[in-house]
Structures are given as C-alpha cells and as structure tokens.
Design a protein around this motif. Structure first.
Motif, PDB file in Angstrom:
ATOM      1  N   ARG A   1      80.983  36.660  23.139  1.00 27.86           N
ATOM      2  CA  ARG A   1      79.786  36.807  23.958  1.00 27.86           C
ATOM      3  C   ARG A   1      78.539  37.082  23.132  1.00 27.86           C
ATOM      4  NH1 ARG A   1      80.376  34.011  27.959  1.00 27.86           N
ATOM      5  NH2 ARG A   1      78.303  34.762  28.273  1.00 27.86           N
ATOM      6  N   VAL A   2      78.503  36.618  21.916  1.00 33.99           N
ATOM      7  CA  VAL A   2      77.326  36.798  21.068  1.00 33.99           C
ATOM      8  C   VAL A   2      76.116  36.125  21.713  1.00 33.99           C
ATOM      9  CG1 VAL A   2      76.338  36.309  18.789  1.00 33.99           C
ATOM     10  CG2 VAL A   2      78.704  37.036  18.989  1.00 33.99           C
ATOM     11  N   ASP A   3      76.347  35.083  22.512  1.00 33.41           N
ATOM     12  CA  ASP A   3      75.249  34.377  23.164  1.00 33.41           C
ATOM     13  C   ASP A   3      74.503  35.242  24.170  1.00 33.41           C
ATOM     14  OD1 ASP A   3      77.499  34.312  24.825  1.00 33.41           O
ATOM     15  OD2 ASP A   3      76.813  32.501  25.836  1.00 33.41           O
ATOM     16  N   GLN A   4      75.094  36.352  24.609  1.00 36.72           N
ATOM     17  CA  GLN A   4      74.386  37.259  25.517  1.00 36.72           C
ATOM     18  C   GLN A   4      73.342  38.069  24.761  1.00 36.72           C
ATOM     19  OE1 GLN A   4      77.403  39.601  27.433  1.00 36.72           O
ATOM     20  NE2 GLN A   4      77.640  38.113  29.074  1.00 36.72           N
ATOM     21  N   VAL A   5      73.545  38.282  23.482  1.00 36.83           N
ATOM     22  CA  VAL A   5      72.617  39.060  22.667  1.00 36.83           C
ATOM     23  C   VAL A   5      71.600  38.153  21.987  1.00 36.83           C
ATOM     24  CG1 VAL A   5      72.441  40.677  20.741  1.00 36.83           C
ATOM     25  CG2 VAL A   5      74.395  40.797  22.270  1.00 36.83           C
ATOM     26  N   VAL A   6      72.055  36.995  21.531  1.00 44.22           N
ATOM     27  CA  VAL A   6      71.191  36.016  20.865  1.00 44.22           C
ATOM     28  C   VAL A   6      71.149  34.775  21.759  1.00 44.22           C
ATOM     29  CG1 VAL A   6      70.803  34.689  18.761  1.00 44.22           C
ATOM     30  CG2 VAL A   6      71.939  36.909  18.625  1.00 44.22           C
ATOM     31  N   PRO A   7      70.086  34.611  22.539  1.00 40.04           N
ATOM     32  CA  PRO A   7      70.032  33.505  23.504  1.00 40.04           C
ATOM     33  C   PRO A   7      69.924  32.133  22.841  1.00 40.04           C
ATOM     34  CG  PRO A   7      67.967  34.738  23.508  1.00 40.04           C
ATOM     35  CD  PRO A   7      68.903  35.455  22.594  1.00 40.04           C
ATOM     36  N   PHE A   8      70.356  31.109  23.594  1.00 43.75           N
ATOM     37  CA  PHE A   8      70.314  29.730  23.113  1.00 43.75           C
ATOM     38  C   PHE A   8      68.913  29.336  22.645  1.00 43.75           C
ATOM     39  CE2 PHE A   8      73.908  28.730  26.266  1.00 43.75           C
ATOM     40  CZ  PHE A   8      74.864  28.956  25.309  1.00 43.75           C
ATOM     41  N   ASP A   9      67.895  29.749  23.409  1.00 45.84           N
ATOM     42  CA  ASP A   9      66.520  29.373  23.070  1.00 45.84           C
ATOM     43  C   ASP A   9      66.118  29.877  21.689  1.00 45.84           C
ATOM     44  OD1 ASP A   9      66.362  28.216  25.557  1.00 45.84           O
ATOM     45  OD2 ASP A   9      65.300  29.896  26.480  1.00 45.84           O
ATOM     46  N   LEU A  10      66.541  31.093  21.357  1.00 42.10           N
ATOM     47  CA  LEU A  10      66.211  31.652  20.046  1.00 42.10           C
ATOM     48  C   LEU A  10      66.899  30.873  18.926  1.00 42.10           C
ATOM     49  CD1 LEU A  10      64.902  33.792  18.262  1.00 42.10           C
ATOM     50  CD2 LEU A  10      66.880  35.261  18.717  1.00 42.10           C
ATOM     51  N   VAL A  11      68.177  30.573  19.114  1.00 37.96           N
ATOM     52  CA  VAL A  11      68.917  29.807  18.108  1.00 37.96           C
ATOM     53  C   VAL A  11      68.294  28.423  17.938  1.00 37.96           C
ATOM     54  CG1 VAL A  11      71.132  28.737  17.551  1.00 37.96           C
ATOM     55  CG2 VAL A  11      71.069  31.056  18.469  1.00 37.96           C
ATOM     56  N   ASP A  12      67.973  27.772  19.040  1.00 38.57           N
ATOM     57  CA  ASP A  12      67.359  26.441  18.971  1.00 38.57           C
ATOM     58  C   ASP A  12      66.001  26.493  18.280  1.00 38.57           C
ATOM     59  OD1 ASP A  12      69.549  25.349  20.211  1.00 38.57           O
ATOM     60  OD2 ASP A  12      68.615  25.254  22.199  1.00 38.57           O
ATOM     61  N   ALA A  13      65.199  27.539  18.554  1.00 34.19           N
ATOM     62  CA  ALA A  13      63.881  27.670  17.923  1.00 34.19           C
ATOM     63  C   ALA A  13      64.019  27.865  16.409  1.00 34.19           C
ATOM     64  CB  ALA A  13      63.119  28.835  18.543  1.00 34.19           C
ATOM     65  N   VAL A  14      64.985  28.685  15.997  1.00 35.79           N
ATOM     66  CA  VAL A  14      65.196  28.910  14.558  1.00 35.79           C
ATOM     67  C   VAL A  14      65.682  27.633  13.883  1.00 35.79           C
ATOM     68  CG1 VAL A  14      66.589  30.164  12.869  1.00 35.79           C
ATOM     69  CG2 VAL A  14      65.565  31.386  14.792  1.00 35.79           C
ATOM     70  N   LEU A  15      66.592  26.928  14.522  1.00 34.36           N
ATOM     71  CA  LEU A  15      67.079  25.670  13.954  1.00 34.36           C
ATOM     72  C   LEU A  15      65.938  24.657  13.812  1.00 34.36           C
ATOM     73  CD1 LEU A  15      70.482  25.288  15.817  1.00 34.36           C
ATOM     74  CD2 LEU A  15      70.142  25.748  13.375  1.00 34.36           C
ATOM     75  N   GLU A  16      65.068  24.619  14.809  1.00 34.62           N
ATOM     76  CA  GLU A  16      63.941  23.688  14.747  1.00 34.62           C
ATOM     77  C   GLU A  16      62.945  24.102  13.667  1.00 34.62           C
ATOM     78  OE1 GLU A  16      60.601  22.202  17.854  1.00 34.62           O
ATOM     79  OE2 GLU A  16      62.651  22.379  18.600  1.00 34.62           O
ATOM     80  N   GLU A  17      62.663  25.398  13.582  1.00 34.39           N
ATOM     81  CA  GLU A  17      61.705  25.888  12.587  1.00 34.39           C
ATOM     82  C   GLU A  17      62.188  25.652  11.155  1.00 34.39           C
ATOM     83  OE1 GLU A  17      59.952  30.183  11.248  1.00 34.39           O
ATOM     84  OE2 GLU A  17      60.140  29.799  13.385  1.00 34.39           O
ATOM     85  N   THR A  18      63.489  25.768  10.966  1.00 34.52           N
ATOM     86  CA  THR A  18      64.061  25.571   9.629  1.00 34.52           C
ATOM     87  C   THR A  18      64.457  24.115   9.379  1.00 34.52           C
ATOM     88  OG1 THR A  18      66.258  26.198  10.434  1.00 34.52           O
ATOM     89  CG2 THR A  18      64.891  27.938   9.460  1.00 34.52           C
ATOM     90  N   ARG A  19      64.144  23.262  10.315  1.00 32.21           N
ATOM     91  CA  ARG A  19      64.459  21.824  10.238  1.00 32.21           C
ATOM     92  C   ARG A  19      65.945  21.571  10.010  1.00 32.21           C
ATOM     93  NH1 ARG A  19      59.740  20.217   6.211  1.00 32.21           N
ATOM     94  NH2 ARG A  19      61.220  21.314   4.914  1.00 32.21           N
ATOM     95  N   CYS A  20      66.764  22.326  10.724  1.00 33.25           N
ATOM     96  CA  CYS A  20      68.219  22.171  10.611  1.00 33.25           C
ATOM     97  C   CYS A  20      68.841  21.626  11.892  1.00 33.25           C
ATOM     98  CB  CYS A  20      68.851  23.518  10.262  1.00 33.25           C
ATOM     99  SG  CYS A  20      68.435  24.081   8.615  1.00 33.25           S
ATOM    100  N   VAL A  21      68.030  21.067  12.756  1.00 34.49           N
ATOM    101  CA  VAL A  21      68.547  20.490  14.000  1.00 34.49           C
ATOM    102  C   VAL A  21      69.345  19.246  13.653  1.00 34.49           C
ATOM    103  CG1 VAL A  21      67.924  19.490  16.232  1.00 34.49           C
ATOM    104  CG2 VAL A  21      66.609  21.395  15.307  1.00 34.49           C
ATOM    105  N   GLN A  22      70.516  19.119  14.253  1.00 36.02           N
ATOM    106  CA  GLN A  22      71.354  17.958  13.950  1.00 36.02           C
ATOM    107  C   GLN A  22      70.687  16.686  14.435  1.00 36.02           C
ATOM    108  OE1 GLN A  22      74.732  19.467  15.982  1.00 36.02           O
ATOM    109  NE2 GLN A  22      74.418  18.205  17.762  1.00 36.02           N
ATOM    110  N   ARG A  23      70.885  15.624  13.699  1.00 37.35           N
ATOM    111  CA  ARG A  23      70.277  14.342  14.040  1.00 37.35           C
ATOM    112  C   ARG A  23      71.256  13.412  14.753  1.00 37.35           C
ATOM    113  NH1 ARG A  23      67.988  14.941   8.549  1.00 37.35           N
ATOM    114  NH2 ARG A  23      65.921  15.818   8.885  1.00 37.35           N
ATOM    115  N   ARG A  24      72.536  13.736  14.684  1.00 39.03           N
ATOM    116  CA  ARG A  24      73.537  12.924  15.373  1.00 39.03           C
ATOM    117  C   ARG A  24      74.623  13.849  15.919  1.00 39.03           C
ATOM    118  NH1 ARG A  24      74.832  11.051   9.620  1.00 39.03           N
ATOM    119  NH2 ARG A  24      76.683  12.246   9.121  1.00 39.03           N
ATOM    120  N   LEU A  25      75.398  13.342  16.844  1.00 38.64           N
ATOM    121  CA  LEU A  25      76.452  14.127  17.479  1.00 38.64           C
ATOM    122  C   LEU A  25      77.589  14.351  16.494  1.00 38.64           C
ATOM    123  CD1 LEU A  25      77.336  15.445  20.096  1.00 38.64           C
ATOM    124  CD2 LEU A  25      78.412  13.301  20.731  1.00 38.64           C
TER     125      LEU A  25
END
Length: 66
Positions: A13-37
């Motif tokens: 349940r780590v997602d209850q403490v660290v929300p999806f939006d925060l993880v997605d924002a950090v991934l986007e800011e660090t340019r680590c968003v996946q480009r393919r499935l």
C-alpha cells in the motif's frame, strides 16, 4: 486494524502514501517516462523500489554464506 507488515502503510500500500500523480510528475521531470509498453511499467518499478527501501525486512533474500 492490522499492525506490522499488514498495517495501513505496508509494502502493498505504498501508493496510499506516495500518490500516482507524484510518481508520474517525478518521472516526467526526470525524463524517465517510458516510451513504449514494457512488462514492468516505470511507475510499478518506482513503487517496487520504494517498498524495498522502506521495508527491507519484508521478503528480502540474503546471500548464501559461501
């Protein structure tokens, strides 16, 4: 309410403490968003690493003594 490993902040349940939006924002800011499935999406990998660091005693496998 359960305590310990199955308490309100357990590895599952780590997602209850660290929300999806925060993880997605950090991934986007660090340019680590996946480009393919992939088999293991980037967001899942982040939660896995967070759980490993927050709960090192749960499910850890120690190296053999040899």
């Amino acid at each position: 309410m359960a305590a310990g490993q199955y308490g309100p902040v357990s590895p599952g349940r780590v997602d209850q403490v660290v929300p999806f939006d925060l993880v997605d924002a950090v991934l986007e800011e660090t340019r680590c968003v996946q480009r393919r499935l992939r088999d293991l999406p980037t967001r899942v990998a982040v939660y896995f690493l967070l759980a490993m660091r927050l709960f090192p005693e749960v499910g850890s496998v120690s190296a053999p003594p040899w």
